[in-house]
Design a protein around this motif. Structure first.
Motif, short mmCIF file in Angstrom:
data_model
loop_
_atom_site.label_atom_id
_atom_site.label_comp_id
_atom_site.label_asym_id
_atom_site.label_seq_id
_atom_site.Cartn_x
_atom_site.Cartn_y
_atom_site.Cartn_z
N THR A 1 -7.85 -3.53 -5.73
CA THR A 1 -6.94 -2.93 -4.76
C THR A 1 -7.17 -1.44 -4.57
O THR A 1 -6.58 -0.82 -3.70
CB THR A 1 -5.47 -3.15 -5.17
N ARG A 2 -8.05 -0.85 -5.41
CA ARG A 2 -8.26 0.59 -5.35
C ARG A 2 -9.69 0.99 -5.04
O ARG A 2 -9.97 2.17 -4.80
CB ARG A 2 -7.83 1.22 -6.68
N ALA A 3 -10.59 0.02 -5.05
CA ALA A 3 -11.99 0.33 -4.76
C ALA A 3 -12.65 -0.91 -4.17
O ALA A 3 -12.27 -2.04 -4.51
CB ALA A 3 -12.73 0.77 -6.03
N PRO A 4 -13.61 -0.72 -3.26
CA PRO A 4 -14.29 -1.87 -2.66
C PRO A 4 -15.14 -2.60 -3.69
O PRO A 4 -15.68 -2.00 -4.62
CB PRO A 4 -15.15 -1.24 -1.56
N VAL A 5 -15.23 -3.90 -3.51
CA VAL A 5 -16.00 -4.75 -4.43
C VAL A 5 -17.47 -4.71 -4.05
O VAL A 5 -17.83 -4.79 -2.87
CB VAL A 5 -15.49 -6.19 -4.39
N THR B 1 0.82 -1.23 0.00
CA THR B 1 0.00 0.00 0.00
C THR B 1 0.84 1.27 0.00
O THR B 1 0.33 2.35 -0.29
CB THR B 1 -0.95 0.03 1.21
N THR B 2 2.13 1.15 0.32
CA THR B 2 3.00 2.33 0.37
C THR B 2 3.65 2.62 -0.97
O THR B 2 4.32 3.64 -1.12
CB THR B 2 4.10 2.15 1.43
N LEU B 3 3.51 1.72 -1.93
CA LEU B 3 4.23 1.85 -3.20
C LEU B 3 3.47 2.74 -4.18
O LEU B 3 2.24 2.66 -4.26
CB LEU B 3 4.45 0.47 -3.83
N PRO B 4 4.17 3.56 -4.93
CA PRO B 4 3.50 4.38 -5.95
C PRO B 4 3.09 3.50 -7.13
O PRO B 4 3.74 2.51 -7.45
CB PRO B 4 4.59 5.38 -6.36
N PRO C 1 -13.44 -10.66 -14.57
CA PRO C 1 -12.12 -10.16 -14.17
C PRO C 1 -12.02 -9.86 -12.67
O PRO C 1 -11.00 -10.15 -12.04
CB PRO C 1 -11.97 -8.88 -15.01
N THR C 2 -13.09 -9.30 -12.10
CA THR C 2 -13.07 -9.01 -10.67
C THR C 2 -13.05 -10.29 -9.86
O THR C 2 -12.34 -10.40 -8.85
CB THR C 2 -14.31 -8.16 -10.29
#
Length: 373
Positions: free
Chosen positions: A187-191, A83-86, A198-199
């Motif tokens: 990884t960027r939005a809740p399901v 989560t810390t990686l750009p 794909p999800t």
């Protein structure tokens, strides 16, 4: 409360110090290196990368060492670091047809184009402890990079997929078409449910191996009408391609090792379509065959609606399966029970005592009333 908090902080610091001592073990023994973990505990490292959703062998080895071999804790560490990686962009979809295959087996055809490659596997080993592994002896070892037994050292051989061979005769359903739309990024939005394929595959790919194994096993025991054959499991190196918009051309970022499984499952047909096999799919970082196979079984079970099947089995419940397969979420929710719940418990303890007191107060009156009757 201030005294309790200060006392708690000291206890936590001491617990951390004791943890570090236990992790190191006896000082008269050499400390295990990250290179040793990465090279000799490869399957543990691969699982951490797969379920941690981050492909970095050295970081995964570090997480395994820091977690004292607790793989779920190591996955938690990797996921937190991730989560810390750009994020600078998205790679193109991996083309597994161009895989440099290190292992490839099929349970449906004995002889197939490209042949079968047993590679590194426990499938045919005797489950007997090898006591010679407890003896430290560096003599006579072979460098893996020059080992002629490694199929990757040979010239690449064309290995068409088993499902493609079946597809040429129309005996298996066509592979789902790529609609070209930007896939949802879990990884960027809740399901939210229901989800698209794909999800679903993203969620299963970083799901807990044991959880998916149990669900996959349940489908084999009748809790979903799905009889699987392993069309093919292949493990090897796949190139990662990234297209930088500002450069206007594609770049190779290197290779990653993945395990791909395509299952051949029970058939379907209709008045207009002749009977044909259906398919399940699994793709995982590293050599994680048990996970990839379990993923393929569960993915096939979750397709019951589009295939017109009857639901009812646990592995067919999309929301249940996907909401509980993430071991980091599960760990946090379950292990938080070990943390202080003093206020909550005292409230319930007080409630139980009052309920018991009220019940005891009612009993004498009930006894007198029964005696009078």
């Amino acid at each position: 409360m201030y005294v309790a908090a200060k006392g708690g902080e000291k206890a936590i610091r001491n617990a951390h110090a004791l943890l570090a001592k236990r992790r190191r073990g006896k000082r008269n023994l050499p400390s295990v290196s990250l290179a040793q973990i990465a090279q000799q505990l490869t399957l543990a490292v691969d699982r951490v990368m797969a379920e941690g959703s981050l492909y970095d062998v050295e970081l995964a080895a570090l997480a395994v060492k820091q977690a004292r071999g607790d793989l779920i804790e190591a996955i938690f560490l990797i996921r937190a670091f991730r989560t810390t990686l750009p994020r600078f962009g998205y790679a193109q979809a991996l083309d597994t047809s161009e895989m440099l295959v290190r292992r490839r087996v099929s349970a449906t055809y004995k002889d197939l184009p490209g042949g079968q490659l047993l590679g590194p596997t426990f499938d045919y080993t005797h489950r007997l402890l090898d006591t010679s592994l407890g003896v430290t002896d560096e003599s006579g070892e072979v460098d893996d990079e020059t080992d002629p037994a490694d199929p990757a050292a040979d010239a690449p051989v064309a290995m068409p997929r088993v499902t493609d061979l079946l597809g040429q005769e129309g005996l298996i359903e066509a592979a789902p078409a790529d609609e070209g739309a930007e896939p949802f990024d879990i990884t960027r939005a809740p399901v939210s449910f229901p989800v698209d394929r794909p999800t679903r595959l993203q969620t299963l790919a970083r799901g807990d191996e044991g959880y998916l194994l149990a669900l996959g096993y349940s489908t084999q025991r009748g809790y979903a009408r799905s009889h699987p054959f392993v069309g093919e499991i292949r493990f090897g190196d796949v190139e990662v391609i990234f297209e930088a918009p500002e450069l206007g051309f594609e770049l190779s970022l290197g290779t990653v090792q993945v395990t791909e499984c395509q299952s051949v499952n029970q058939f379907k047909g209709s008045a207009t379509t002749p009977p044909q096999f259906t398919r399940g799919y699994g793709l995982v970082f590293g050599q994680c065959e048990r996970k990839a196979l379990s993923m393929a079984l569960v993915e096939r079970a979750l397709r019951w609606k589009e295939l017109g099947e009857e639901p009812g089995a646990p592995a067919q419940d999309e929301e249940f399966v996907l909401s509980h397969c993430d071991n980091v979420q599960a760990t946090g929710f379950v292990e938080h029970l070990k943390l202080p719940h003093y206020v909550d418990f005292q409230a319930e303890l007080d409630l139980v005592r009052r309920m018991r007191a009220e019940q005891a107060a009612e009993r004498p009156a009930d006894g007198i009333k029964e005696a009078a009757e």
